[in-house]
Design a protein around this motif. Structure first.
Motif, PDB file in Angstrom:
ATOM      1  N   ALA A  18       0.714  -1.310   0.178  1.00 54.27           N
ATOM      2  CA  ALA A  18       0.453   0.391   0.050  1.00 54.27           C
ATOM      3  C   ALA A  18       1.239   1.092  -0.649  1.00 54.27           C
ATOM      4  N   ARG A  19       0.520   2.078  -1.044  1.00 51.19           N
ATOM      5  CA  ARG A  19       1.010   3.505  -0.759  1.00 51.19           C
ATOM      6  C   ARG A  19       1.585   4.086  -0.278  1.00 51.19           C
ATOM      7  N   TYR A  20       2.681   3.953   0.831  1.00 48.27           N
ATOM      8  CA  TYR A  20       3.852   4.911   1.942  1.00 48.27           C
ATOM      9  C   TYR A  20       3.736   4.216   2.437  1.00 48.27           C
ATOM     10  N   LEU A  28       9.838   4.737  11.832  1.00 52.14           N
ATOM     11  CA  LEU A  28       9.428   4.795  12.872  1.00 52.14           C
ATOM     12  C   LEU A  28      10.503   4.298  13.586  1.00 52.14           C
ATOM     13  N   LYS A  29      11.292   3.486  12.366  1.00 54.89           N
ATOM     14  CA  LYS A  29      12.419   2.439  12.608  1.00 54.89           C
ATOM     15  C   LYS A  29      13.145   2.365  13.679  1.00 54.89           C
ATOM     16  N   ASP A  30      13.188   3.847  14.614  1.00 54.70           N
ATOM     17  CA  ASP A  30      14.704   4.921  15.397  1.00 54.70           C
ATOM     18  C   ASP A  30      14.565   4.287  16.557  1.00 54.70           C
ATOM     19  N   GLY A  31      13.055   3.522  16.587  1.00 55.50           N
ATOM     20  CA  GLY A  31      11.895   3.345  18.159  1.00 55.50           C
ATOM     21  C   GLY A  31      11.831   4.208  18.122  1.00 55.50           C
ATOM     22  N   HIS A  32      11.961   5.648  18.497  1.00 58.15           N
ATOM     23  CA  HIS A  32      11.222   6.724  18.398  1.00 58.15           C
ATOM     24  C   HIS A  32      10.140   7.587  18.324  1.00 58.15           C
ATOM     25  N   PRO A  33       9.025   7.702  19.453  1.00 53.32           N
ATOM     26  CA  PRO A  33       7.824   7.835  19.478  1.00 53.32           C
ATOM     27  C   PRO A  33       7.797   9.785  18.073  1.00 53.32           C
ATOM     28  N   GLN A  34       6.791   9.053  17.445  1.00 49.73           N
ATOM     29  CA  GLN A  34       6.779  10.339  16.492  1.00 49.73           C
ATOM     30  C   GLN A  34       5.293  11.065  16.397  1.00 49.73           C
ATOM     31  N   THR A  35       4.938  12.248  16.661  1.00 43.78           N
ATOM     32  CA  THR A  35       3.173  12.706  16.454  1.00 43.78           C
ATOM     33  C   THR A  35       2.981  12.166  15.172  1.00 43.78           C
ATOM     34  N   PHE A  36       1.778  13.015  15.242  1.00 44.52           N
ATOM     35  CA  PHE A  36       1.328  12.385  13.571  1.00 44.52           C
ATOM     36  C   PHE A  36       1.995  13.606  12.781  1.00 44.52           C
ATOM     37  N   ARG A  37       2.113  15.428  13.216  1.00 48.85           N
ATOM     38  CA  ARG A  37       2.270  15.839  11.985  1.00 48.85           C
ATOM     39  C   ARG A  37       4.257  15.128  12.212  1.00 48.85           C
ATOM     40  N   LEU A  38       5.189  15.567  13.109  1.00 48.06           N
ATOM     41  CA  LEU A  38       6.601  14.898  12.697  1.00 48.06           C
ATOM     42  C   LEU A  38       6.141  13.239  12.481  1.00 48.06           C
ATOM     43  N   LEU A  39       5.715  12.152  11.619  1.00 48.84           N
ATOM     44  CA  LEU A  39       5.639  11.501  11.131  1.00 48.84           C
ATOM     45  C   LEU A  39       5.508  12.222   9.386  1.00 48.84           C
ATOM     46  N   GLN A  40       4.629  12.700   9.690  1.00 51.70           N
ATOM     47  CA  GLN A  40       3.908  12.944   8.023  1.00 51.70           C
ATOM     48  C   GLN A  40       5.558  14.187   7.127  1.00 51.70           C
ATOM     49  N   ASP A  41       6.280  14.566   8.353  1.00 48.00           N
ATOM     50  CA  ASP A  41       7.111  15.153   8.037  1.00 48.00           C
ATOM     51  C   ASP A  41       7.996  14.773   7.298  1.00 48.00           C
ATOM     52  N   SER A  42       8.840  13.510   8.124  1.00 48.30           N
ATOM     53  CA  SER A  42       9.341  12.322   8.416  1.00 48.30           C
ATOM     54  C   SER A  42       9.340  12.249   7.082  1.00 48.30           C
ATOM     55  N   GLY A  44       7.237  12.812   4.560  1.00 46.15           N
ATOM     56  CA  GLY A  44       8.012  14.096   3.176  1.00 46.15           C
ATOM     57  C   GLY A  44       6.414  14.390   2.531  1.00 46.15           C
ATOM     58  N   SER A  45       5.994  13.852   0.968  1.00 39.83           N
ATOM     59  CA  SER A  45       5.012  14.056   0.418  1.00 39.83           C
ATOM     60  C   SER A  45       3.513  14.136   0.730  1.00 39.83           C
ATOM     61  N   ILE A  46       3.579  12.494   1.567  1.00 39.94           N
ATOM     62  CA  ILE A  46       2.397  12.125   2.032  1.00 39.94           C
ATOM     63  C   ILE A  46       1.051  12.966   1.903  1.00 39.94           C
ATOM     64  N   THR A  47       0.096  12.926   2.160  1.00 43.69           N
ATOM     65  CA  THR A  47      -0.964  13.578   2.285  1.00 43.69           C
ATOM     66  C   THR A  47      -1.825  13.253   3.906  1.00 43.69           C
ATOM     67  N   PRO A  48      -2.322  13.239   4.440  1.00 44.43           N
ATOM     68  CA  PRO A  48      -2.684  13.576   5.919  1.00 44.43           C
ATOM     69  C   PRO A  48      -3.349  12.691   6.371  1.00 44.43           C
ATOM     70  N   ASN A  49      -4.198  12.328   5.629  1.00 40.45           N
ATOM     71  CA  ASN A  49      -5.643  11.751   4.724  1.00 40.45           C
ATOM     72  C   ASN A  49      -5.145   9.948   4.388  1.00 40.45           C
ATOM     73  N   THR A  50      -4.002   9.916   3.832  1.00 43.69           N
ATOM     74  CA  THR A  50      -3.337   8.816   3.665  1.00 43.69           C
ATOM     75  C   THR A  50      -2.556   8.085   4.994  1.00 43.69           C
ATOM     76  N   LEU A  51      -2.005   9.272   5.176  1.00 45.47           N
ATOM     77  CA  LEU A  51      -1.232   9.048   7.221  1.00 45.47           C
ATOM     78  C   LEU A  51      -2.213   8.499   7.196  1.00 45.47           C
ATOM     79  N   ASN A  52      -3.452   8.721   7.410  1.00 49.48           N
ATOM     80  CA  ASN A  52      -4.194   8.610   8.373  1.00 49.48           C
ATOM     81  C   ASN A  52      -4.879   6.648   8.537  1.00 49.48           C
ATOM     82  N   THR A  53      -4.617   6.706   7.028  1.00 47.77           N
ATOM     83  CA  THR A  53      -5.514   5.637   6.273  1.00 47.77           C
ATOM     84  C   THR A  53      -3.708   4.970   7.254  1.00 47.77           C
ATOM     85  N   ARG A  54      -2.758   5.000   6.497  1.00 51.60           N
ATOM     86  CA  ARG A  54      -1.871   4.382   7.038  1.00 51.60           C
ATOM     87  C   ARG A  54      -1.586   3.892   7.946  1.00 51.60           C
TER      88      ARG A  54
END
Length: 106
Positions: A18-20, A28-42, A44-54
């Motif tokens: 599935a895309r992304y 997330l491989k380094d084991g450090h927790p990431q907020t939604f925004r930080l994960l999205q920034d990590s 790149g070009s993923i939309t919030p809707n796609t990230l939420n689905t994944r």
């Protein structure tokens, strides 16, 4: 390989194709927790809707979870990433081979 093993591999590959999906886990491989925004920034070009689905799909599959500090991979997700760790080394070798191929074509 048994039919049951083939089915399990097919299901896992379908999830990871599935895309992304792989990028979300890889971020997330380094084991450090990431907020939604930080994960999205990590990622790149993923939309919030796609990230939420994944995130929903990967959480349902038991590969990632959410705690007070943000999203993390589960023990199962960490095991998968450990097994895919050689992918990074292979990607480097592959990129070098691709640059040689494109140099020859020119």
């Amino acid at each position: 390989m048994s039919a049951k093993e083939n089915a399990a591999i097919g299901q896992l590959l379908e999830l990871l194709e599935a895309r992304y999906a792989m990028r979300v886990l890889w971020a997330l491989k380094d084991g450090h927790p990431q907020t939604f925004r930080l994960l999205q920034d990590s990622i790149g070009s993923i939309t919030p809707n796609t990230l939420n689905t994944r995130i929903k799909e990967l959480r349902a599959a038991g590969l990632m979870g959410h705690g007070g500090d943000g999203y993390t991979v589960t023990t199962l997700g960490a095991d998968l990433l450990k097994r895919l760790n050689d992918l990074q080394a292979f990607a480097g070798k592959w990129a070098v081979s691709q640059s040689k191929v494109s140099a020859i074509k020119k």
